[in-house]
Design an enzyme around this catalytic site. Structure first.
Site, PDB file in Angstrom:
ATOM      1  N   VAL A 152      44.982  53.298  46.646  1.00  0.00           N
ATOM      2  CA  VAL A 152      44.081  53.943  47.479  1.00  0.00           C
ATOM      3  C   VAL A 152      43.378  53.132  48.193  1.00  0.00           C
ATOM      4  CG1 VAL A 152      42.150  55.588  47.441  1.00  0.00           C
ATOM      5  CG2 VAL A 152      44.011  55.832  45.709  1.00  0.00           C
ATOM      6  N   HIS A 174      37.781  50.070  45.002  1.00  0.00           N
ATOM      7  CA  HIS A 174      37.184  50.442  43.804  1.00  0.00           C
ATOM      8  C   HIS A 174      37.202  49.509  42.481  1.00  0.00           C
ATOM      9  CE1 HIS A 174      41.431  51.527  44.630  1.00  0.00           C
ATOM     10  NE2 HIS A 174      41.744  51.481  43.337  1.00  0.00           N
ATOM     11  N   ASN A 205      42.302  46.180  42.224  1.00  0.00           N
ATOM     12  CA  ASN A 205      43.288  46.039  43.073  1.00  0.00           C
ATOM     13  C   ASN A 205      43.201  45.865  44.316  1.00  0.00           C
ATOM     14  OD1 ASN A 205      45.217  45.877  40.589  1.00  0.00           O
ATOM     15  ND2 ASN A 205      44.954  48.111  40.679  1.00  0.00           N
ATOM     16  N   ILE A 239      42.126  60.249  37.521  1.00  0.00           N
ATOM     17  CA  ILE A 239      43.111  61.273  37.383  1.00  0.00           C
ATOM     18  C   ILE A 239      44.166  61.398  36.437  1.00  0.00           C
ATOM     19  CG2 ILE A 239      44.540  61.329  39.339  1.00  0.00           C
ATOM     20  CD1 ILE A 239      43.916  63.986  40.061  1.00  0.00           C
TER      21      ILE A 239
END
Ligand code: AMP
Length: 125
Positions: free
Chosen positions: A106, A110, A97, A36
């Protein structure tokens, strides 16, 4: 070893369809969608559909089918973006990360696939 997983994180909500995303590729075990807040012309997030908090959690506890599927999606995204070195592209960077030292925002595993401009060295000098 038991890993904590908070199913209220934003990527879990994307996987459940509770909030929108811009999907680029979906397979049985993996979803890729646009970040995003892109840091480069191409900034794709690749996530497993399973409930894994960090890369190590995924690498140690996911099934071989999940790991192969995830890895193939990363490769297919690089190919679709045309960024593969040696195949006419100028390269890309993968970042995952994990935890507070890496400022993981988050807590769903990922990988960031970032490309489309010179990216500099991996860490500030
Ligand atoms: P990290 O610091 O590695 O956990 O990165 C989390 C990434 O998720 C950041 O690059 C955010 O821009 C991205 N992000 C946060 N919310 C969303 C969302 N709703 N859709 C797509 N990307 C998001």
């Amino acid at each position: 070893m038991s890993y904590p997983y908070d199913d209220q994180n934003i990527f879990a909500k994307i996987l459940r369809g509770e909030i929108p995303s811009t999907p680029l590729m979906e397979t049985e075990h993996t979803l890729a969608f646009s970040d995003i807040a892109p840091q480069a012309p191409h900034h794709v997030l690749v996530i497993p559909k399973g409930s894994y908090a960090t890369y190590d959690h995924f690498a140690l506890e996911a099934s071989e089918a999940e790991i192969v599927d995830f890895t193939r999606v990363v490769g297919r995204i690089a190919a679709e973006l045309g960024v593969q070195p040696g195949q006419g592209g100028t390269g890309f960077r993968l970042i995952s990360n994990a935890g507070p030292d890496a400022i993981q925002e988050v807590p769903h595993m990922h990988v960031h696939l970032i490309a489309g401009r010179p990216l500099g060295r991996i860490l500030p000098e």
